[in-house]
Design a protein around this motif. Sequence first.
Motif, PDB file in Angstrom:
ATOM      1  N   PRO A 118    -105.855  21.396-104.287  1.00 37.07           N
ATOM      2  CA  PRO A 118    -106.291  20.341-104.455  1.00 37.07           C
ATOM      3  C   PRO A 118    -107.430  20.355-103.635  1.00 37.07           C
ATOM      4  N   ARG A 119    -108.822  19.970-104.022  1.00 38.10           N
ATOM      5  CA  ARG A 119    -109.926  20.270-103.337  1.00 38.10           C
ATOM      6  C   ARG A 119    -109.726  19.129-101.978  1.00 38.10           C
ATOM      7  N   ASN A 120    -109.143  17.800-102.237  1.00 34.74           N
ATOM      8  CA  ASN A 120    -109.165  16.909-101.193  1.00 34.74           C
ATOM      9  C   ASN A 120    -107.741  16.651-100.929  1.00 34.74           C
ATOM     10  N   PRO A 121    -107.481  17.095 -99.770  1.00 34.49           N
ATOM     11  CA  PRO A 121    -105.756  16.668 -99.221  1.00 34.49           C
ATOM     12  C   PRO A 121    -105.940  15.326 -98.433  1.00 34.49           C
ATOM     13  N   GLY A 153    -109.728  17.979 -81.838  1.00 34.14           N
ATOM     14  CA  GLY A 153    -110.381  19.144 -81.933  1.00 34.14           C
ATOM     15  C   GLY A 153    -111.605  19.334 -81.216  1.00 34.14           C
ATOM     16  N   LYS A 154    -112.684  20.111 -81.315  1.00 41.08           N
ATOM     17  CA  LYS A 154    -113.672  20.256 -80.771  1.00 41.08           C
ATOM     18  C   LYS A 154    -114.857  18.944 -81.094  1.00 41.08           C
ATOM     19  N   PRO A 155    -115.790  18.682 -80.640  1.00 45.37           N
ATOM     20  CA  PRO A 155    -116.859  17.856 -80.962  1.00 45.37           C
ATOM     21  C   PRO A 155    -117.628  18.301 -82.345  1.00 45.37           C
ATOM     22  N   LYS A 156    -117.968  17.293 -82.862  1.00 41.36           N
ATOM     23  CA  LYS A 156    -118.447  17.496 -84.216  1.00 41.36           C
ATOM     24  C   LYS A 156    -119.921  17.412 -84.432  1.00 41.36           C
ATOM     25  N   ASP A 181    -118.669  21.836 -91.652  1.00 45.71           N
ATOM     26  CA  ASP A 181    -117.361  21.350 -91.979  1.00 45.71           C
ATOM     27  C   ASP A 181    -117.135  20.198 -92.623  1.00 45.71           C
ATOM     28  N   HIS A 182    -117.577  20.460 -93.720  1.00 43.45           N
ATOM     29  CA  HIS A 182    -117.755  19.034 -94.753  1.00 43.45           C
ATOM     30  C   HIS A 182    -116.386  18.531 -94.988  1.00 43.45           C
ATOM     31  N   GLU A 183    -115.081  19.414 -94.892  1.00 41.68           N
ATOM     32  CA  GLU A 183    -113.912  18.883 -95.091  1.00 41.68           C
ATOM     33  C   GLU A 183    -113.603  17.898 -94.113  1.00 41.68           C
ATOM     34  N   ARG A 184    -114.076  18.406 -92.687  1.00 39.36           N
ATOM     35  CA  ARG A 184    -113.441  17.543 -91.538  1.00 39.36           C
ATOM     36  C   ARG A 184    -114.209  16.007 -91.827  1.00 39.36           C
ATOM     37  N   TYR A 185    -115.492  16.173 -92.181  1.00 35.28           N
ATOM     38  CA  TYR A 185    -116.135  14.981 -92.510  1.00 35.28           C
ATOM     39  C   TYR A 185    -115.452  14.033 -93.476  1.00 35.28           C
ATOM     40  N   GLU A 186    -115.084  14.728 -94.388  1.00 37.39           N
ATOM     41  CA  GLU A 186    -114.436  13.671 -95.470  1.00 37.39           C
ATOM     42  C   GLU A 186    -112.882  13.030 -94.687  1.00 37.39           C
ATOM     43  N   ALA A 243    -111.100   9.746 -95.647  1.00 36.10           N
ATOM     44  CA  ALA A 243    -109.907   9.520 -96.194  1.00 36.10           C
ATOM     45  C   ALA A 243    -109.052   8.746 -95.731  1.00 36.10           C
ATOM     46  N   PRO A 244    -109.158   8.034 -94.562  1.00 39.59           N
ATOM     47  CA  PRO A 244    -108.222   6.936 -93.922  1.00 39.59           C
ATOM     48  C   PRO A 244    -108.207   5.860 -94.965  1.00 39.59           C
ATOM     49  N   PHE A 245    -109.369   5.459 -95.590  1.00 38.36           N
ATOM     50  CA  PHE A 245    -109.218   4.186 -95.985  1.00 38.36           C
ATOM     51  C   PHE A 245    -110.154   4.560 -97.140  1.00 38.36           C
ATOM     52  N   PRO A 246    -109.501   5.074 -98.491  1.00 36.56           N
ATOM     53  CA  PRO A 246    -110.514   5.565 -99.309  1.00 36.56           C
ATOM     54  C   PRO A 246    -111.432   4.509 -99.961  1.00 36.56           C
TER      55      PRO A 246
END
Length: 695
Positions: free
Chosen positions: A6-9, A317-320, A528-533, A538-541
Amino acid sequence: RGSPPPRNPANQLTQRQLTNLRAPRRREARSAHVTSAIKASDHAEIKHSVSDAHVQDQEQYAEMYARSLEDPNGFWRDLAMQDFHWETPIPEQHHSYNFDVRKGPVFTEWFKGGKTNIAYNCLDRHVGDGHGAQPCFLFEGNDVGVDGAMSYQQVLEEVCRVANFLRSVGVKKGDSVAIYMPMVCELPIAMLACARIGAVHSVVFGGFSSDALASRIEDCKARVLLTCNAVKRGPKVINLKQIADRGCEVAVEQGFNVEHVLVYANDSAESREDTHMVPGRDAFWQDVIPQQASTAEVEWMDSEDTLFYLYTSGSTGKPKGVVHSTGGFMTYAATTFKYVFAAQPGDVYWCTADCGWITGHSYMTYGPLLNRATQVVFEGVPTYPDAGRCWQIVDKYQVKQFYTAPTAIRSLMRSGAEWVTKYDRSSLRVLGSVGEPINPEAWRWYHEVVGDGRCPIVDTWWQTETGGHMITPLPGAWSEKPGSASLPFFGVKPVLVDEKGQELEGEAEGYLCISQSWPSNIRTVYRDHERYETTYFAPFPGTYFTGDGARRDSDGYYWITGRVDDVINVSGHRIGTAEVESALVAHPQCAEAAVVGYEHPVKGQGIWAYVTLMEGVDSSDSLRKELVMSVRSQIGAFAAPDVIHWAPGLPKTRSGKIMRRVLRKIASFEEDQLGDTSTLADPGVVASLLELRGK
Ligand code: PRX
């Protein structure tokens, strides 16, 4: 090949992230002293009248605000086309976005297909309109008496020279350039030079250590670094070049090579002869820049081409690397500047922020120049040589809009009103606050002492990721309530949600999210587009999650209650607790560390670090100093813990998760409110921490 993962966990992460969030709290919890002030202030309203403000009353605002939400495409296109030069005009239909992770990849586009250049709009446009002689920067050095000025024409020429230099060392559109400089005019000039040629600047705050600089250089692969030999901050000389050199060495150790270093010689801090230069790599600004031509071709950028990266801290994690693009950022920074500061071309404006943070990008470099302001660039600190320095500068340059952080206000407030009142402040029209919640006591002092009760206070709530002001008063348009950022700016649709993501209506308190795209929302996290999402969507779709809690009162005013995640805000500097913890455990004698914020009378929040030492290691003062040093060298002095609390053990659940809530209560001396500790694996840990803390 089987079905793709699944592309988006989103759903799993939502759950995990939510369990880490703190419940939004009322600000009353902060201290007994602040409590009474906030309660009283809910009803206290102050109304100003500002004759040349762009929005005169709430009716006019309501009309514009409604259109901005109903027809964002048209509302923002009209503003962008009317205020700026577009080499290729913005198409009629230019805006689309998706904030809903359930519906596919998150993305945002504004003014797509339109071509422009932000540096051209900051400089060439005004010079072309006959304003070349207007002062652009008024430079005020750290030491009293060191000052200077540059006109728009002069800044344009210097920007072109630096742009030509960058091109001469091979920098092209899309390449990253790192900038590690103090607050001298050459810092915004360097940023504008990058923007002129389409290079992506990544400014690293001059207070970051060599390790922090190296990781940012390495992450964005900047082959060119612009820096300065040294800077004076108050009575101290800081040798930036030494830190930059070490940063380049660390980058090499990590496999990345900085090929060119341009060094601005700040002679008032250190002589050139004393600066160590690496042959073949380093050159002095003053040697190579004057030789360049004073005109340089403009790179026309698609609105969605990247303008800059700015690294910021998160929960983990490290700074974005926050990515902002050209046209949306330009339009939003300029429009907010104009409306929020009631700015007119030629106004003398002063923002005390450093360009190393987002405020220095939106409201130092870009917003004011896009509006043809004349702005003060101050190299020093507000308390040097004495607590009257800011007001002496306001008086000297007849500053009209002044913008600073609550931490500065609180520290100046402690020195006494006489430092303020001895200077003439009659030029001031609007006073701004940014970076952290402003407590009503500081608000009132700012309003009554600094502004003589005449000037509106714009308490601007926003973030690195938002690019510009989100919730803020507009001067004179409606009443201010001390401590409240009040109402949303055009195009901003805040929503409050509960922990299940249910939207809360009316008077409510919850997690603050934004449910529609605005022109300068963060486009992605670099590489890191996944980290962005997962971080923001993701928290409140369906919404952008800010990481803050807020309360909405019966007038619809928003009161920001502070971060609900593991980010702390020290003197307006955003710091991830995980980063400080990893700097502590990097010390060979530290087994484990947990960091929380606690209320600090001047800094807003201080850093409280619980440290468990390796088996057999005894605590000592010298070890305490070494641990603090470890944080200073890995992040920077501004992230140094205020308290090291020796912890034989940390309060953990049976599954091993640290109960930060308990640590926060101990650090706030609120052990009577520890709540349920029955799930602790070893309840005895709390008693030993309390004993080691003392009263
Ligand atoms: O918690 C909010 C706080 O600062 C955070 C954003 O930090 P940063 O990205 O470094 O940007 C700072 C400058 C815009 C927010 O999530 N914050 C910022 N302004 C305010 C504020 N909290 C309360 N009131 C404000 N005016």
